[in-house]
Scaffold this motif. Structure first.
Motif, PDB file in Angstrom:
ATOM      1  N   PRO A  79      36.479  24.785  36.873  1.00  0.00           N
ATOM      2  CA  PRO A  79      36.355  25.498  38.160  1.00  0.00           C
ATOM      3  C   PRO A  79      37.332  25.001  39.224  1.00  0.00           C
ATOM      4  O   PRO A  79      36.954  24.766  40.368  1.00  0.00           O
ATOM      5  CB  PRO A  79      34.908  25.218  38.549  1.00  0.00           C
ATOM      6  N   ASP A  80      38.600  24.856  38.824  1.00  0.00           N
ATOM      7  CA  ASP A  80      39.590  24.301  39.749  1.00  0.00           C
ATOM      8  C   ASP A  80      40.457  25.374  40.409  1.00  0.00           C
ATOM      9  O   ASP A  80      41.407  25.056  41.120  1.00  0.00           O
ATOM     10  CB  ASP A  80      40.487  23.297  39.023  1.00  0.00           C
ATOM     11  N   GLY A  81      40.130  26.636  40.166  1.00  0.00           N
ATOM     12  CA  GLY A  81      40.939  27.716  40.721  1.00  0.00           C
ATOM     13  C   GLY A  81      42.095  28.112  39.849  1.00  0.00           C
ATOM     14  O   GLY A  81      42.849  29.020  40.196  1.00  0.00           O
ATOM     15  N   GLY A  82      42.241  27.459  38.690  1.00  0.00           N
ATOM     16  CA  GLY A  82      43.371  27.747  37.814  1.00  0.00           C
ATOM     17  C   GLY A  82      43.134  28.890  36.851  1.00  0.00           C
ATOM     18  O   GLY A  82      44.072  29.363  36.216  1.00  0.00           O
ATOM     19  N   TYR A 241      27.855  57.450  41.511  1.00  0.00           N
ATOM     20  CA  TYR A 241      28.314  56.443  40.548  1.00  0.00           C
ATOM     21  C   TYR A 241      29.829  56.281  40.660  1.00  0.00           C
ATOM     22  O   TYR A 241      30.559  57.267  40.708  1.00  0.00           O
ATOM     23  CB  TYR A 241      27.956  56.852  39.117  1.00  0.00           C
ATOM     24  N   SER A 242      30.278  55.031  40.691  1.00  0.00           N
ATOM     25  CA  SER A 242      31.700  54.726  40.723  1.00  0.00           C
ATOM     26  C   SER A 242      31.966  53.489  39.874  1.00  0.00           C
ATOM     27  O   SER A 242      31.076  52.656  39.664  1.00  0.00           O
ATOM     28  CB  SER A 242      32.180  54.459  42.153  1.00  0.00           C
ATOM     29  N   SER A 243      33.187  53.384  39.392  1.00  0.00           N
ATOM     30  CA  SER A 243      33.641  52.138  38.782  1.00  0.00           C
ATOM     31  C   SER A 243      34.146  51.224  39.893  1.00  0.00           C
ATOM     32  O   SER A 243      34.336  51.663  41.023  1.00  0.00           O
ATOM     33  CB  SER A 243      34.766  52.408  37.781  1.00  0.00           C
ATOM     34  N   TRP A 244      34.380  49.950  39.589  1.00  0.00           N
ATOM     35  CA  TRP A 244      34.893  49.028  40.600  1.00  0.00           C
ATOM     36  C   TRP A 244      35.643  47.877  39.938  1.00  0.00           C
ATOM     37  O   TRP A 244      35.540  47.666  38.727  1.00  0.00           O
ATOM     38  CB  TRP A 244      33.768  48.489  41.493  1.00  0.00           C
ATOM     39  N   TYR A 245      36.395  47.145  40.761  1.00  0.00           N
ATOM     40  CA  TYR A 245      37.157  45.981  40.304  1.00  0.00           C
ATOM     41  C   TYR A 245      36.903  44.824  41.263  1.00  0.00           C
ATOM     42  O   TYR A 245      36.908  45.020  42.484  1.00  0.00           O
ATOM     43  CB  TYR A 245      38.658  46.302  40.276  1.00  0.00           C
ATOM     44  N   GLY A 246      36.677  43.635  40.712  1.00  0.00           N
ATOM     45  CA  GLY A 246      36.411  42.475  41.551  1.00  0.00           C
ATOM     46  C   GLY A 246      37.010  41.208  40.970  1.00  0.00           C
ATOM     47  O   GLY A 246      37.372  41.156  39.787  1.00  0.00           O
ATOM     48  N   LEU A 247      37.123  40.184  41.792  1.00  0.00           N
ATOM     49  CA  LEU A 247      37.699  38.908  41.376  1.00  0.00           C
ATOM     50  C   LEU A 247      36.615  37.845  41.321  1.00  0.00           C
ATOM     51  O   LEU A 247      35.870  37.648  42.287  1.00  0.00           O
ATOM     52  CB  LEU A 247      38.800  38.478  42.342  1.00  0.00           C
ATOM     53  N   LEU A 248      36.543  37.159  40.170  1.00  0.00           N
ATOM     54  CA  LEU A 248      35.570  36.095  39.943  1.00  0.00           C
ATOM     55  C   LEU A 248      36.270  34.849  39.440  1.00  0.00           C
ATOM     56  O   LEU A 248      37.368  34.921  38.877  1.00  0.00           O
ATOM     57  CB  LEU A 248      34.540  36.524  38.885  1.00  0.00           C
ATOM     58  N   GLY A 249      35.613  33.707  39.628  1.00  0.00           N
ATOM     59  CA  GLY A 249      36.074  32.467  39.037  1.00  0.00           C
ATOM     60  C   GLY A 249      34.927  31.844  38.262  1.00  0.00           C
ATOM     61  O   GLY A 249      33.808  32.374  38.254  1.00  0.00           O
ATOM     62  N   PRO A 250      35.161  30.708  37.599  1.00  0.00           N
ATOM     63  CA  PRO A 250      34.075  30.025  36.903  1.00  0.00           C
ATOM     64  C   PRO A 250      33.036  29.508  37.894  1.00  0.00           C
ATOM     65  O   PRO A 250      33.336  29.332  39.086  1.00  0.00           O
ATOM     66  CB  PRO A 250      34.785  28.851  36.203  1.00  0.00           C
ATOM     67  N   ALA A 251      31.834  29.262  37.429  1.00  0.00           N
ATOM     68  CA  ALA A 251      30.798  28.685  38.285  1.00  0.00           C
ATOM     69  C   ALA A 251      31.233  27.307  38.766  1.00  0.00           C
ATOM     70  O   ALA A 251      31.939  26.577  38.069  1.00  0.00           O
ATOM     71  CB  ALA A 251      29.490  28.580  37.518  1.00  0.00           C
TER      72      ALA A 251
END
Length: 316
Positions: A79-82, A241-251
């Motif tokens: 989870p270092d942002g890499g 109803y719509s599709s979507w896009y999002g940004l996630l990182g590790p816990a």
């Protein structure tokens, strides 16, 4: 260099570059093949973040299992942002869709930002003889089980939204699965399939060329790019109803890294260049903060679980 400039650089280095020091290159994992909508959003965002954070962002495509392969790689990453995940709607659908759950869509990830949403458009083959949703429903009721709905990926948002349309409109149609949007829409154009609920970017050029007929949009309001198409909700109440896009990182990502990265994402999404790029693909730019995206994910997971249960859709 003036002292205040040096202190500004030092302050910046204490936040985001902490992740940069841990990983010379940030990998943005995409659970889809190159060239699709998810890949497009990832590459546009990566280019913007490189400029703003002075950090290399490399898009890495790991398609398969409805995005689960890429998501699993990110869930296991440091989870270092890499390592980050450019997720899409399937991230919220898959927990209810798959019997085997390789990860928890919330607990194993750090939500960063909702990037954009992707409305859906209901289209028909040009010679079907209907001009709107009301006429389609009347035709379907007069010919139960005779019309076909092309499905671009079993278990996708498009598929499940189509199943809910049939259910809520009280009509019977045959759902025909395809391996992706391209062959599905191609069969509608060729009059081998009757209908498709597809993303704006997929169907808009064909609508403009007159190769398919637009019947309605999946959102509660009309789309600025297609003002002539009424919402399906005007005939089928509460259909949205719509599709979507999002940004996630590790816990477990550090709060300061999440904050700095989220701020850069929101600035990128708000920039004229990226807004134009997203809107040109039929997407609606969002750019939420981490808390807003977390709440959105919670609501989406619950909503799609109900849809999967109501439609009886399973993948295995």
């Amino acid at each position: 260099m003036q002292r205040r400039d040096f202190l500004g650089l030092l302050a910046a280095a204490a936040i985001w570059p902490r992740a940069a020091q841990a990983a010379a290159v940030t990998r943005m994992m995409v659970g889809a093949t190159p060239g699709g909508g998810t890949d497009l959003v990832a590459r546009a965002l990566a280019a913007e973040l490189e400029q703003r954070l002075k950090q290399s962002f490399i898009v890495e495509n790991r398609g398969g299992a409805a995005g689960n392969i890429a998501a699993m790689a990110v869930a296991k990453a440091d989870p270092d942002g890499g390592t980050l995940l450019l997720s899409y709607t399937s991230h919220a659908i898959n927990p209810a869709l798959f019997d085997k759950k390789p990860f928890d869509p919330l607990k194993d990830f750090t939500p960063i930002s909702l990037i954009a949403s992707s409305p859906l458009v209901l289209v028909s083959r040009p010679d079907l003889g209907v001009g709107n949703v009301r006429e389609l429903i009347a035709l379907a009721k007069s010919r139960p089980g005779k019309l076909s709905l092309a499905v671009a990926g079993v278990g996708s948002a498009n598929h499940l939204a189509g199943e809910m349309f049939k259910r809520e409109a009280g009509i019977e149609m045959i759902s025909v699965p395809y391996k992706g949007a391209a062959p599905a829409v191609a069969d509608v154009v060729a009059c081998q399939a009757d209908l498709l609920l597809g993303n704006v970017a997929t169907v808009q050029p064909l609508l403009q060329a007159g190769k398919i007929k637009g019947l309605g949009v999946s959102t509660a309001q009309r789309l600025p790019s297609m003002p002539e198409l009424a919402p399906i909700a005007e005939v089928v109440p509460n259909f949205d109803y719509s599709s979507w896009y999002g940004l996630l990182g590790p816990a477990g990502m550090p709060a300061d890294t999440v904050g700095q990265l989220g701020k850069a994402v929101r600035t990128a999404v708000a920039s004229p260049a990226m807004r134009k790029r997203l809107q040109g693909e039929g997407l609606v730019p969002v750019g939420s903060d981490a808390a807003e995206f977390t709440r959105f994910l919670q609501s989406e997971i619950a909503r799609w679980a109900k849809v999967v249960a109501l439609t009886g859709t399973r993948v295995g």
